[in-house]
Design a protein around this motif. Structure first.
Motif, PDB file in Angstrom:
ATOM      1  N   UNK A 271       0.803  -1.220   0.000  1.00  0.00           N
ATOM      2  CA  UNK A 271       0.000   0.000   0.000  1.00  0.00           C
ATOM      3  C   UNK A 271       0.839   1.274   0.000  1.00  0.00           C
ATOM      4  N   UNK A 272       1.806   1.340   0.903  1.00  0.00           N
ATOM      5  CA  UNK A 272       2.550   2.590   1.035  1.00  0.00           C
ATOM      6  C   UNK A 272       3.383   2.880  -0.200  1.00  0.00           C
ATOM      7  N   UNK A 273       4.019   1.846  -0.750  1.00  0.00           N
ATOM      8  CA  UNK A 273       4.839   2.061  -1.935  1.00  0.00           C
ATOM      9  C   UNK A 273       4.008   2.532  -3.115  1.00  0.00           C
ATOM     10  N   UNK A 274       2.842   1.919  -3.281  1.00  0.00           N
ATOM     11  CA  UNK A 274       1.967   2.309  -4.379  1.00  0.00           C
ATOM     12  C   UNK A 274       1.473   3.736  -4.168  1.00  0.00           C
ATOM     13  N   UNK A 275       1.184   4.056  -2.915  1.00  0.00           N
ATOM     14  CA  UNK A 275       0.747   5.429  -2.619  1.00  0.00           C
ATOM     15  C   UNK A 275       1.834   6.428  -2.999  1.00  0.00           C
TER      16      UNK A 275
ATOM     17  N   UNK B 267       1.473  20.205  -0.473  1.00  0.00           N
ATOM     18  CA  UNK B 267       0.468  19.632   0.429  1.00  0.00           C
ATOM     19  C   UNK B 267       0.226  18.160   0.097  1.00  0.00           C
ATOM     20  N   UNK B 268       0.109  17.868  -1.200  1.00  0.00           N
ATOM     21  CA  UNK B 268      -0.100  16.478  -1.616  1.00  0.00           C
ATOM     22  C   UNK B 268       1.053  15.606  -1.132  1.00  0.00           C
ATOM     23  N   UNK B 269       2.297  16.109  -1.354  1.00  0.00           N
ATOM     24  CA  UNK B 269       3.464  15.346  -0.910  1.00  0.00           C
ATOM     25  C   UNK B 269       3.455  15.145   0.591  1.00  0.00           C
ATOM     26  N   UNK B 270       3.123  16.217   1.318  1.00  0.00           N
ATOM     27  CA  UNK B 270       3.155  16.152   2.772  1.00  0.00           C
ATOM     28  C   UNK B 270       2.128  15.138   3.284  1.00  0.00           C
ATOM     29  N   UNK B 271       0.908  15.215   2.726  1.00  0.00           N
ATOM     30  CA  UNK B 271      -0.151  14.297   3.154  1.00  0.00           C
ATOM     31  C   UNK B 271       0.246  12.849   2.906  1.00  0.00           C
ATOM     32  N   UNK B 272       0.768  12.593   1.695  1.00  0.00           N
ATOM     33  CA  UNK B 272       1.088  11.199   1.385  1.00  0.00           C
ATOM     34  C   UNK B 272       2.220  10.715   2.279  1.00  0.00           C
ATOM     35  N   UNK B 273       3.183  11.619   2.564  1.00  0.00           N
ATOM     36  CA  UNK B 273       4.277  11.179   3.421  1.00  0.00           C
ATOM     37  C   UNK B 273       3.788  10.908   4.838  1.00  0.00           C
ATOM     38  N   UNK B 274       2.815  11.721   5.310  1.00  0.00           N
ATOM     39  CA  UNK B 274       2.270  11.469   6.641  1.00  0.00           C
ATOM     40  C   UNK B 274       1.563  10.126   6.691  1.00  0.00           C
ATOM     41  N   UNK B 275       0.762   9.851   5.659  1.00  0.00           N
ATOM     42  CA  UNK B 275       0.046   8.570   5.636  1.00  0.00           C
ATOM     43  C   UNK B 275       1.040   7.412   5.622  1.00  0.00           C
ATOM     44  N   UNK B 276       2.083   7.563   4.787  1.00  0.00           N
ATOM     45  CA  UNK B 276       3.075   6.488   4.682  1.00  0.00           C
ATOM     46  C   UNK B 276       3.750   6.267   6.032  1.00  0.00           C
ATOM     47  N   UNK B 277       4.134   7.372   6.689  1.00  0.00           N
ATOM     48  CA  UNK B 277       4.842   7.242   7.963  1.00  0.00           C
ATOM     49  C   UNK B 277       3.936   6.561   8.994  1.00  0.00           C
ATOM     50  N   UNK B 278       2.649   6.964   9.019  1.00  0.00           N
ATOM     51  CA  UNK B 278       1.720   6.375   9.975  1.00  0.00           C
ATOM     52  C   UNK B 278       1.570   4.885   9.764  1.00  0.00           C
ATOM     53  N   UNK B 279       1.380   4.496   8.499  1.00  0.00           N
ATOM     54  CA  UNK B 279       1.114   3.071   8.283  1.00  0.00           C
ATOM     55  C   UNK B 279       2.380   2.263   8.523  1.00  0.00           C
TER      56      UNK B 279
END
Lengths: 303, 322
Positions: free
Chosen positions: B231-235, B305-317
């Motif tokens: 999931x995270x890599x694809x995101x 913002x898009x980059x930041x959001x995706x990085x936050x999601x990746x870090x969380x998961x």
């Protein structure tokens, strides 16, 4: 060979192909359906690939001849008047990209080495900054450079374009180079330090030579990207009809010439776009193949 | 073998913590260069953001909040409502991702799990070939080759089959948001595919073998095991493609037509924030240029913002999995 050893030899594809259950008709049907969809997805990609490449080659190869490569463009006056060649754009591409690469190599090496050696707040900020720059729209780099150069000097110069391209080349090359030097085996580094070498010497004599193929991969990749960029250089290099061979003068690159010719009212100039497109793709492909060669070499070296 | 694989090795750098003190005094030039390099990068980065913001100030003063709400964009007439640009940017990007995400991910799965080993290198090289074609060429191809197809076949067909319902209303013109979305999708697919493929390739074999030993079919392995574990890599792949789509400039200047009002359907002409910068800079005087810097700033904020959001999601998961 035992079963376990045989499975270890398989690629992921072979594992799921040879070992998955065949029982259960409905489940099997769904599974096959899923694979059919994936096949279609892969095939769909090849449609635009074929479309683009065949268009460029079919429409472009007439144009590619010695005159086209070496003559200067002639502004057409009628639909049939000659339009000359694109020597100006070839020279401009060499100048703009060449200077960008010359500046990018030391910058990339410095920043990557610095990021490898430091683990403080500053380094973290820089590393995130580089990732941000990789994703930033290229046009904003063009605007930035235009704001600090052309707006001030009121002149177009080829090396302004190189400055803008640095923002494309350095982040991509740095990301690759950091990955490359971080993959150097720790044992080699420790051996060097253990022999009493200074960190700088270990870097110069052990880490950089070991990682060289992958570093070059990154450079060639970023160069092949920079060669095709139009947006960053569009506002700062102006345009010329004769090669200037001088980075302090305006220049035209292949992408900007395509951009300019494409809106032309003369069919002959639109035709020339495809010749330039073919030339550009060949050049970009050359650097891409180079990067793949070095990638293959580094994979072989790392076993 | 990489440093990070070794359990005792530090994550980065060869001299960490107290060990550094041993060699500090003998390597001052090296350490000096390192600090200079980092500081230089920070300075350039700050200067980049500062000068974009600085240049956009007159534009903000003239346009005000109307930049986001105004529906008329005409630099020469002093009308700075960028809503048409924003709507076009978002809709072309959305369209591109709708095409590119399933096709790109599906193709990556096919590359790793379906294509025979002998053809794998060839197939992935071909996909990467699509990634290296410069955007100006995609624009030209979209205009010359795709536009007639859109105009005479795709758009009339869409109108017929949907009985002229929104968003397929209006007069088919070939160029416009639909064509822009298709061209953008073509440029995004190889990005999604290349990165997802790298991610799919390193799925732990234990996971796949485990699923198979529990009786999963091939399709179930991919859907229930491979995809969720990636999931995270694809995101990350999708984020990069999304950023590229939002900021794509030159190709879109060829295939979008022009802009003045908010697009009403998929067949409407338009201009994105990025493409309008390329086609209009220098045409609207000093104030117009400054408004274009506003557009660039908004673009930078959105992409950031898009980059930041995706990085936050990746870090969380990632934290959840550890």
């Amino acid at each position: 060979m035992t079963v376990a050893a045989a499975i270890d030899q398989m690629t992921p594809r072979e594992i799921i192909r040879r070992t998955s259950q065949k029982s259960g008709q409905r489940r099997q049907l769904l599974s096959n359906l899923y694979f059919a969809v994936l096949t279609i997805a892969l095939l769909v990609i090849f449609i635009p690939l074929y479309g683009v490449l065949s268009t460029i080659v079919v429409r472009g190869y007439h144009s590619l001849n010695w005159t086209f490569l070496t003559a200067n463009p002639i502004p057409p006056t009628s639909a049939t008047s000659p339009i000359g060649g694109v020597a100006n754009a070839i020279d401009g591409t060499l100048e703009v990209t060449g200077i960008a690469v010359l500046l990018a190599v030391p910058l990339t090496i410095l920043i990557s080495v610095a990021l490898f050696e430091t683990r403080n707040r500053l380094a973290r900020i820089v590393e995130q900054g580089i990732e941000i720059f990789v994703g930033m729209p290229a046009i904003t780099f063009g605007l930035f450079i235009a704001a600090i150069t052309v707006s001030v000097t009121h002149k177009f110069e080829a090396w302004y374009g190189s400055m803008a391209l640095l923002f494309i080349v350095v982040p991509v090359a740095t990301v690759n180079m950091i990955a490359a030097i971080r993959s150097v085996p720790q044992t080699l580094i420790e051996a060097g330090l253990g022999l009493g070498a200074r960190p700088s010497r270990v870097m110069m004599r052990i880490i950089l030579p070991t990682a060289l193929p992958r570093i070059l991969t990154g450079f060639f990749l970023s160069v092949s990207r920079a060669l095709g960029e139009t947006a960053p250089v569009l506002f700062v290099i102006g345009g010329v009809l004769v090669p200037s061979f001088n980075p302090r003068l305006p220049a035209t690159t292949l992408p900007t010439q395509i951009y300019a010719y494409f809106g032309s009212q003369f069919e002959s100039q639109v035709q020339a776009c495809w010749g330039m497109a073919l030339l550009l793709v060949i050049i970009v492909l050359f650097f891409n193949v180079l990067s793949r060669i070095f990638l293959a070499r580094s994979k072989k070296a790392n076993g | 073998m990489s440093i990070t694989e070794s359990p005792v090795a530090p994550k980065s750098g060869m001299t960490v913590g107290r060990e550094r003190k041993l060699s500090t005094h003998s390597d001052t030039l090296y350490r000096g260069l390192i600090i200079v390099a980092l500081a230089f990068f920070v300075l350039v980065g700050v200067y980049y953001f500062y000068s974009i913001i600085d240049q956009s100030i007159p534009g903000w003063k003239a346009a005000g909040f109307g930049f986001f709400t105004g529906t008329t964009w005409n630099l020469n007439a002093g009308q700075f409502g960028a809503l048409p640009l924003i709507v076009t940017t978002l809709s072309t990007t959305l369209l591109a991702m709708l095409f590119a995400a399933p096709i790109g991910i599906g193709a990556a799965l096919a590359l790793v799990y379906l294509v025979p080993r002998r053809l794998q290198l060839l197939a992935s090289s071909l996909v990467e070939l699509l990634a290296i074609v410069p955007s100006v060429i995609y624009g030209a191809w979209g205009f010359i080759v795709l536009r007639p197809i859109m105009l005479y076949h795709v758009e009339p067909w869409l109108q017929r089959t949907t009985h002229n319902t929104w968003p397929f209303t209006g007069v088919p013109s070939g160029e416009g948001i639909l064509l822009g979305g298709v061209v953008l999708a073509t440029m995004c697919v190889p990005i999604v595919t290349a990165i997802s493929r790298d991610v799919f390739e390193v799925v732990p074999r234990d996971l796949i073998e485990g699923a198979i030993s529990l009786g999963a079919t091939r399709g179930q392995v991919l859907r229930r095991v491979v995809l969720p574990s990636c999931r995270t890599g694809v995101l990350a792949a999708l984020t990069l493609a999304l950023g590229r789509a939002l900021g794509e400039t030159i190709a879109l200047t060829f295939v979008l037509g022009g802009v003045s009002t908010v697009p009403k359907s998929l067949f409407s002409a338009g201009a994105t924030m990025a493409s309008e910068i390329a086609s209009a800079l220098g045409n609207g005087g000093a104030l117009g240029d400054s408004v274009l810097f506003c557009s660039a700033l908004v673009l930078i904020v959105i992409v950031g913002l898009v980059n930041y959001l995706s990085r936050t999601i990746i870090r969380r998961s990632q934290r959840k999995f550890q």
